[in-house]
Design an enzyme around this catalytic site. Sequence first.
Site, PDB file in Angstrom:
ATOM      1  N   ASP A   1       0.845  -1.201   0.000  1.00  0.00           N
ATOM      2  CA  ASP A   1       0.000   0.000   0.000  1.00  0.00           C
ATOM      3  C   ASP A   1       0.876   1.244   0.000  1.00  0.00           C
ATOM      4  O   ASP A   1       1.974   1.240  -0.565  1.00  0.00           O
ATOM      5  CB  ASP A   1      -0.952  -0.032   1.195  1.00  0.00           C
ATOM      6  CG  ASP A   1      -2.290   0.631   0.886  1.00  0.00           C
ATOM      7  OD1 ASP A   1      -2.349   1.857   0.938  1.00  0.00           O
ATOM      8  OD2 ASP A   1      -3.254  -0.102   0.586  1.00  0.00           O
TER       9      ASP A   1
ATOM     10  N   HIS B   1      -3.422   6.052   3.789  1.00  0.00           N
ATOM     11  CA  HIS B   1      -4.223   4.919   3.315  1.00  0.00           C
ATOM     12  C   HIS B   1      -3.675   3.595   3.837  1.00  0.00           C
ATOM     13  O   HIS B   1      -4.406   2.744   4.354  1.00  0.00           O
ATOM     14  CB  HIS B   1      -4.231   4.929   1.784  1.00  0.00           C
ATOM     15  CG  HIS B   1      -5.132   3.918   1.164  1.00  0.00           C
ATOM     16  ND1 HIS B   1      -4.706   2.664   0.782  1.00  0.00           N
ATOM     17  CD2 HIS B   1      -6.447   3.980   0.832  1.00  0.00           C
ATOM     18  CE1 HIS B   1      -5.710   1.993   0.251  1.00  0.00           C
ATOM     19  NE2 HIS B   1      -6.782   2.765   0.265  1.00  0.00           N
TER      20      HIS B   1
ATOM     21  N   SER C   1     -11.299  -0.740  -0.595  1.00  0.00           N
ATOM     22  CA  SER C   1      -9.994  -0.764   0.071  1.00  0.00           C
ATOM     23  C   SER C   1     -10.124  -1.169   1.531  1.00  0.00           C
ATOM     24  O   SER C   1      -9.194  -1.745   2.103  1.00  0.00           O
ATOM     25  CB  SER C   1      -9.349   0.627   0.009  1.00  0.00           C
ATOM     26  OG  SER C   1      -8.974   0.968  -1.293  1.00  0.00           O
TER      27      SER C   1
END
Length: 770
Positions: free
Chosen positions: A211, A243, A419
């Site tokens: 990520d 994120h 996600s």
Amino acid sequence: MSRPSTGSPSVWRPVGTVLVLVLLVVLASSGAVAVGTADGGSSASALVSPESAHPTEEPRSAIDPALENATGEVRVVVQFEDLESDTIPASEDAIEHRQSHANESQESLERYADETAGVTFERGFWITNAAVVTVDSDSADVRELARVDAVTGVHADNAVVASSGAADGATAAASDESGVEYADGLETINVPQAWEEFDTRGEGATVVVLDSGVDADHPDLEVDGWKDFSDAAAADPIDYDGHGTHVSGIVAGGDESGTQIGVAPEAELVHGAIVTDCENECRGRESTVLEGVEWAIEQDADVVSMSFGWKGYRPSMIRAVENANDAGAVVVAGSGNEGEGTSISPGNVYDAVAVGASTGSDSIVDFSSGEEIATDDAWDRHAPDDWPASYVVPDVVAPGVGVKGPVPGGDYASRSGTSKATPHVAGTVALMQSATEDDLTPDEIQRALRETAWKPDDEPDDPDTRYGHGIIDTREAIDAVGDHSSVEGTVTDAVTDEPLAEATVEIVAEDGTVAEIETDEDGTFDRFGLEGDEEYTVVVAKEGYETTAETAFVPADERVTIDVVAAGDGELEVTVRDAHFDAGIEDASAALNGSRGVYPGNHLENGTYVVSDVPTDEYYTLETNADGYGDETRRIAVEDDAATRTVAMTGDATLAVTVESEEADDPIENASVVLERGDGESYETANLTDETGQLTITLPGTGESYTVEATAPEFVTTAVESDPVESEATEAVTVVLSEPLLPVPGFGPAVAVVALLAFALLATRIDRRA
């Protein structure tokens, strides 16, 4: 790089040809025409001159149309023929074999790059047989790459995007009966129940998250491995966007916020930062993704979690996913956030686990991507032969709306997107692998996830583009991947039969494997997920108790009850004595009263009692009682099996004794009193009669009579029998003492008696003579 000229080609070409022919003849005569390869075959390419690396006249492979008019510096991915799994000998290491095959395949491209100005070979990959090359379009034609020997395709090294997702208000956390709070998504997919029944939180499983990076200093995260794939790689963990921290927390976060947020908090969390260009949205390159997947396999990943992707279909991801599966890693990826009729790679690769997003009400959020994919139309010749003609994306769904997770700086946020659904599934895979003794294959795990997923009642049974197979159920998925027999039972105190909370229970298999759990407040334990058809030994240990073991055979897929009775490791010997007569009381009782109940003593002899199987982890009240006596209590600690105590018990009755003279009924002061009971035991009072001739004596009220003997100076000792003295009663007795019969100075009562006897004898003789 171009080679320097050595003369006219027209002159040297015939001579060169002759020399090559001569060389080939010599090699052939020496038996060295072919060079051995890694798999024991032969390769002519090793003896072919470098010209073979140059493009052929016609392209042998497809080239991305977007590269036709490329200008400036272009970064491209060059694809080669992949090695089929069924061609790898079972005796060889699959990864090493693929690495060797990739190196051989890519030699021609490396030579071409070495000899061609404007072409730079950056690196090759084995996870898919491909290499990344940089081409300066002003010096070289990128289209020429399609003509290099063994190349099957050329396309741009396109960007991959990981969106942070929208921020939302979080749904309320749920809590179980013990008061522990869980993020709502964990409750939805039955994580707490899975933890309890299978006694796993992911220990022993490795999750690699690819990520935007991770904040390793966040209090809810423990990062066990790290690599930065950016051009200016950071040695220590960093998150370029936030994120990656959020996603990592959903996989393996803790409960520092007061709410448990991670599915597998004990799993080993490894993070690779591959989408690191985060000025507007986080972007990475295809080549970086391939590099990240290779690295994940090197970390012995059980699951690779990827919450990003490309729109459409990415052929390089097919082999990357397949080869990761062959290495034992499950690839979990989001289906995308563009709604129905769309999907992204690598999620839309058939062998990956594609994840859609569900809401708190178990519906599917509008942005969650899904589509039915016609294999040939989508993937053309790149699709493996064993893929179905069509299939549905997503495979499964998980909570993806308002999901709480950590963000850099020690904070938390609630975000939405596939996600956020993806790490729920990745964490579940870690739990599945952790809960079983065997190494599960990716096929076993994927099949279990699909078969145990569920849908609301009004949804179709078959996979569809919204739910796929349905919402995952962690508990059921774990149950589906093994012969999960179970052992349950209750641990109780051997004497009081009270349940023992917080006792350590080890369930030991025949091979020595140990599953450790703890009894709850009711003294019960339940260990699910055991291999069946074998014997298990349940070993119970608790402070203050002897370690106890019970053994039983556990059939496959059955629940067996094994109750364990634990005995305290302490013992107390109590001697109970009469405080007056200094003798043991044989009909008394002695017991220890503690938090788990009463531990009675058994009489041995002479008033000695033994209290056995007493836990040594607390204080007790020692209670002794007997008929006719006042109860005695005292606070004691039993610290070992050699503890002793003596308790003197006082009678509960009263005897009022009056001593007076026979002649004048006058009270006799300072008289001493001795009591004797029926068994011959006597007791002399410490006090004397007062000026009124009275003495009050406490003694056992056992219903028996006492011989009361009084003695005073210048009086004849006299004994009388009392009435029976009952418990808690007061009896009175008077002892009358007479003065001596011959009060001759210097002679005591005994002498007077002898004199009287002598006189009587003399009188008898005189009478006879008369």
